[in-house]
Each structure stands twice: as structure tokens, then as C-alpha cells.
Design a protein around this motif. Structure first.
Motif, mmCIF file in Angstrom:
data_model
loop_
_atom_site.group_PDB
_atom_site.id
_atom_site.type_symbol
_atom_site.label_atom_id
_atom_site.label_comp_id
_atom_site.label_asym_id
_atom_site.label_seq_id
_atom_site.Cartn_x
_atom_site.Cartn_y
_atom_site.Cartn_z
ATOM 1 N N THR A 1 0.842 -1.190 0.000
ATOM 2 C CA THR A 1 0.000 0.000 0.000
ATOM 3 C C THR A 1 0.880 1.243 0.000
ATOM 4 O O THR A 1 1.926 1.264 0.643
ATOM 5 C CB THR A 1 -0.893 0.030 1.264
ATOM 6 N N ASN A 2 0.429 2.269 -0.703
ATOM 7 C CA ASN A 2 1.112 3.556 -0.678
ATOM 8 C C ASN A 2 0.301 4.563 0.106
ATOM 9 O O ASN A 2 -0.921 4.649 -0.045
ATOM 10 C CB ASN A 2 1.312 4.087 -2.108
ATOM 11 N N CYS A 3 1.004 5.339 0.930
ATOM 12 C CA CYS A 3 0.378 6.480 1.570
ATOM 13 C C CYS A 3 1.099 7.741 1.123
ATOM 14 O O CYS A 3 2.276 7.711 0.772
ATOM 15 C CB CYS A 3 0.468 6.380 3.097
ATOM 16 N N ARG A 4 0.357 8.838 1.176
ATOM 17 C CA ARG A 4 0.955 10.141 0.913
ATOM 18 C C ARG A 4 1.004 10.894 2.228
ATOM 19 O O ARG A 4 0.015 10.953 2.973
ATOM 20 C CB ARG A 4 0.087 10.898 -0.110
ATOM 21 N N LEU A 5 2.170 11.459 2.519
ATOM 22 C CA LEU A 5 2.348 12.159 3.794
ATOM 23 C C LEU A 5 2.785 13.579 3.502
ATOM 24 O O LEU A 5 3.738 13.793 2.737
ATOM 25 C CB LEU A 5 3.421 11.439 4.624
ATOM 26 N N GLU A 6 2.090 14.560 4.094
ATOM 27 C CA GLU A 6 2.495 15.955 3.931
ATOM 28 C C GLU A 6 2.900 16.484 5.290
ATOM 29 O O GLU A 6 2.069 16.616 6.194
ATOM 30 C CB GLU A 6 1.349 16.770 3.335
ATOM 31 N N GLY B 1 8.730 13.072 -2.296
ATOM 32 C CA GLY B 1 7.970 13.293 -3.521
ATOM 33 C C GLY B 1 6.585 12.658 -3.502
ATOM 34 O O GLY B 1 6.257 11.851 -2.628
ATOM 35 N N GLU B 2 5.801 13.041 -4.489
ATOM 36 C CA GLU B 2 4.428 12.547 -4.596
ATOM 37 C C GLU B 2 4.411 11.073 -4.993
ATOM 38 O O GLU B 2 5.195 10.648 -5.845
ATOM 39 C CB GLU B 2 3.679 13.355 -5.662
ATOM 40 N N PRO B 3 3.573 10.276 -4.390
ATOM 41 C CA PRO B 3 3.418 8.890 -4.824
ATOM 42 C C PRO B 3 2.691 8.820 -6.166
ATOM 43 O O PRO B 3 1.919 9.725 -6.501
ATOM 44 C CB PRO B 3 2.584 8.252 -3.709
ATOM 45 N N ALA B 4 2.985 7.777 -6.930
ATOM 46 C CA ALA B 4 2.263 7.587 -8.195
ATOM 47 C C ALA B 4 0.783 7.374 -7.900
ATOM 48 O O ALA B 4 -0.087 8.004 -8.501
ATOM 49 C CB ALA B 4 2.854 6.407 -8.955
ATOM 50 N N THR B 5 0.523 6.497 -6.978
ATOM 51 C CA THR B 5 -0.840 6.288 -6.500
ATOM 52 C C THR B 5 -0.774 6.150 -4.986
ATOM 53 O O THR B 5 0.232 5.732 -4.441
ATOM 54 C CB THR B 5 -1.452 5.001 -7.072
ATOM 55 N N ALA B 6 -1.857 6.523 -4.338
ATOM 56 C CA ALA B 6 -1.885 6.426 -2.883
ATOM 57 C C ALA B 6 -3.291 6.083 -2.423
ATOM 58 O O ALA B 6 -4.266 6.614 -2.950
ATOM 59 C CB ALA B 6 -1.419 7.726 -2.233
ATOM 60 N N ALA B 7 -3.365 5.203 -1.437
ATOM 61 C CA ALA B 7 -4.666 4.833 -0.891
ATOM 62 C C ALA B 7 -5.201 5.889 0.054
ATOM 63 O O ALA B 7 -6.407 5.997 0.265
ATOM 64 C CB ALA B 7 -4.560 3.487 -0.160
ATOM 65 N N ALA B 8 -4.297 6.686 0.615
ATOM 66 C CA ALA B 8 -4.724 7.701 1.567
ATOM 67 C C ALA B 8 -3.632 8.751 1.692
ATOM 68 O O ALA B 8 -2.469 8.509 1.379
ATOM 69 C CB ALA B 8 -5.013 7.078 2.935
#
Lengths: 236, 236
Positions: free
Chosen positions: A134-139, A159-166
Motif C-alpha cells: 500500500t502507498n500512503c501520501r504524507l504531507e 515526492g508525490e506517490p504515483a498512487t496512494a490509498a490515503a
DNA sequence: CGGGATCCGCGGGGATACTG
DNA sequence: CAGTATCCCCGCGGATCCCG
């Protein structure tokens, strides 16, 4: 003009301190543990270091073989990154972080660096190996990170994930508190100190990968111990 | 006036550096790893640190709970010693020493501290557990140490041994070379750079407890690796 | 004489402004 | 954006002095 003073002792400890003992040097190395960084990114992550001093430290660390300037073919981003030797400082820095949070003197009200929390997250998380990747995006602190849960490990990349579940946005301290106790995720979302987009349960899984007890036969300590050790006194 | 600047970061690494990141602080800790030391002994072991700075560092380290002033009942010797927390720096310092000797830049002609060699000796030696306990007397840099081989370990203590099977006097660098290669013991005795009193074979056994290959299933590295790591470039 | 304290010059650290 | 130039100040380093 870079520093050129030495302890004049062939002892390995003294030689190590000749290389990374100057002020800010080890914190620069800490910033580079996660990923190569540009000058401005380092300045932002280390807001209390002045630009001339940062330039000096980078020159010294490069000269001593701890870091190197990323090759810039054409429009290259011109980043600083650890050498192989510099990377071997990682376990030492982690151990030093473990030691530092046991300081009896609680620090005055200070900030918590984003990198510190991310290093701990990557190092201490033990997600379920059976769960699908799973990919997450964290800011965090204005910067976007990709957190990948896969094969029982967590990888943090800039950097930005290609796709992220959340996606989760929060202050480093808020994230640190949630890593110590996932229950604070709900309250943080409620009072606006954290913003979640996408599948909330994925974020919860990420948090529990750190805070839940590890399977026995794992190497060192409990996650709670390790987290408080990296993240500072507000979790103790 | 002790230093009072901080990185202002709750990260454990930054907090550790707030405590032991000032100049000379970790070398003071290194000196105290073997035994409590008096002010004058620290000055002698760290000849390049000025007295006021040493006093400042000792105050800061005491204030931060890394060291304490030894209790002096009546005529007590008034020594500085590590606290329990301070002692947990030992594995970190050993790892840092391992890292430091891999520095690509060979240091200029520098001295080698006696403590550095003794720490390595205590840490890396693996004497035959079946051999009977033996005491050696070591005179290094004008100071006398008791080296006890017993139960598969080596213990280094300050002061004259009650009884000793052999005594060795040499420069730290000479001892370091002998630990890397016991064959140099004979030549060092011949040219006067080392003086042995008593049973020469006992000294040889001590040296080989470090330089001979360890029994497999032992934790880390070979003695040669570890020694060069602690003792500096002259062994590489 | 050991265990520091005081004084002082220098260089590294810190902040701001400026340039390629 | 990536540093450089400039300034000030304090931590560092060396010497000397002081006190029990």
C-alpha cells in the motif's frame, strides 16, 4: 572557510569527531538519511543553521567523504547525498537518538523535525507482511513524502506517490503523538490538526504498524520505547 | 561559564548532541569509560584541552546527568565517573570509533591516546576461557594499569595489580602495533621501545587474545578489523 | 601540589545582506 | 535557487593566577 582543527589523536573516536564532530554536521547527515536533499531543502529542514555555515559543513563533509554532490547532467537537481561510508553512520545516529531521549532534563518547548519522525517511522514500523502493498501520501512541514508499506517494511521516499490509498497532513509533533497512540488520530482529525484524504483505515494501519507490539523474536525493544526515543519527551 | 546553546529540536539525535555534542565532551566520556578519573588525570590524558574548558565540560556533563563527582568521604580522591546513563554511551562510542578509522583521509602524524588502546584491548580480547586467571601490569603513558585475563574476558583497571605474572611498558602506538601483530613484541623488546618484566609468554598470550582469530559464532568482525578500527591508521 | 578560576586573543558560529 | 560576503559575538584555546 571550512573548519580545520583536529583532536590530533589517532583514536578512531577522535578521528570520527574530527569528521562529524563540528556543530550541525551530524544533523546534516540525519537529514540525508532519508533521501538526497538540495541546499534549500536542508536549509528548510534545519531552520536554525545559517547559510554560510551550512555551505561550510557541506564542503567539509564532502571533502571528508561523508557526502557527495549529486551528479548534475544537464538539468540535474544538484543534490547532496551520503556516500556509502556516510550511510554507515545510520545505526550510530539511531543509537544516539535512542540515547538522547533518555536525557533527564526535559528540553524547553522546541520544535520536532519532520525528518526525525520519518526516520523513526521507517525504522520502527513493522506492518503485517501478509497485507497487500500500500502507498500512503504524507504531507509534513510543507513537504510531500511517499510512504510504502510492503513486505513487512515501511519505506519513506520524498515526492508525490504515483498512487496512494490515503493522504495525511499534520505537524511533525501531531504525527509523533499518533505514532505513540493511534487513538489520537481521530481527535486530531476532529480538531483540524490532521487532515486525511482517502481511506482512513489505511492511515490507521500505518500508525499501528509502529505502535502495536511487534512479533516476538524481533531484534530490539518495543515500538513504544523506540518511538519515544526518537521523537522526544512529548511522548513520554 | 558553561555552554548553553541548543539545537532546539525534540529529535533524540539533536537532544543527544545538546548534551555531548560540544567540543571535547565525548572524549571526556571516552576517558571515563575505563575508570573514574581525577581532574589532573583527565588533563594528562587529553593534553590539548585547556583547563578552563575541561572544567566547563565537566560541569555541563554533570549538570546533564552524564557524569557525577565521586563522593569524597574525608580524604576521598574527588574523581569524576560516568552515571548509569552515561555508561550507556559505551557501545555508541565504540561504534563511532569503528566508523572513524575508516576515514579515507589519513590523519597527520598524531599521537595515540592510551585510553583508546586500553578500551580496544578490553573490548576486543578473547582469551582462552580454559586458561587460568592471570594478572598483567601495564605501564602506558606514565600510568599503571592492571589487566586481568579471566573467564574468557579481559578487564582493565587503573592502578598497580596486587600480583602480576608479567609487566609491560611501552608507548600506546607500540602496544597498538603489537596488538595488531604480536610478532612485533620481540623486536620492540630488542630495540628498547618496549620493556617486559616477568613472564614474556604471558604478555604474548595477552596480545594473541586480541590478534588471533576468534572462535566462530562470536558476534562481530575479526580482531584485526576491530583493532585497526579502534587504534587508527598505523595498523592498516 | 592538585584543582581549578581568571584573563585575553583568536577563530568558529550565527544573522543579515548581497550576488551569480 | 545556491550559495557568497560581511559583520558581530561567543566558544575555544593558551597562559597565568589563585586557593585549599
Amino acid at each position: 572557510m571550512p573548519t580545520s582543527r583536529s583532536y590530533r589523536d589517532s583514536c578512531g573516536i577522535a578521528r570520527a569527531l574530527d569528521v562529524v564532530g563540528e556543530r550541525w554536521a551530524l544533523l546534516v547527515v540525519r537529514e540525508l538519511l532519508l533521501a538526497p536533499q538540495r541546499f534549500s531543502e536542508l536549509r528548510h529542514a534545519l531552520p536554525h543553521v545559517s547559510s554560510n555555515l551550512l555551505a561550510d559543513r557541506l564542503r567539509e563533509l564532502e571533502h571528508n567523504g561523508v557526502i557527495r554532490r549529486g551528479l548534475a547532467p544537464g538539468e540535474g537537481p544538484r543534490v547532496y547525498e551520503l556516500t556509502e561510508w556516510g550511510r554507515t553512520l545510520e545505526p550510530i545516529l539511531l543509537a544516539l537518538g535512542d540515547w538522547g531521549v533518555d536525557a533527564p532534563q526535559p528540553p524547553p518547548p522546541t520544535a520536532l523535525s519532520a525528518t526525525s519522525v520519518l526516520i523513526f517511522l521507517q525504522h520502527a514500523a513493522r506492518p503485517d507482511p501478509a497485507a497487500p502493498p500500500t502507498n500512503c501520501r504524507l504531507e509534513l512541514d510543507g513537504r510531500v513524502w511517499t510512504v510504502r508499506l510492503a513486505s513487512g517494511r515501511v519505506q519513506v521516499q520524498p515526492g508525490e506517490p504515483a498512487t496512494a490509498a490515503a493522504s495525511l497532513r499534520a505537524e511533525p509533533k501531531t504525527l509523533s503523538a499518533m505514532l505513540a497512540d493511534p487513538a489520537t488520530l481521530a481527535t486530531a482529525c476532529a480538531d483540524g490538526s490532521a487532515t486525511v484524504v482517502g481511506d482512513l483505515s489505511v492511515i490507521d494501519r500505518l500508525l499501528r504498524a509502529v505502535s502495536d507490539p511487534w512479533p516476538i523474536s524481533d531484534q530490539t525493544g518495543t515500538p513504544q520505547e523506540r518511538h519515544s526515543e526518537m521523537a522526544g519527551p512529548h511522548t513520554r
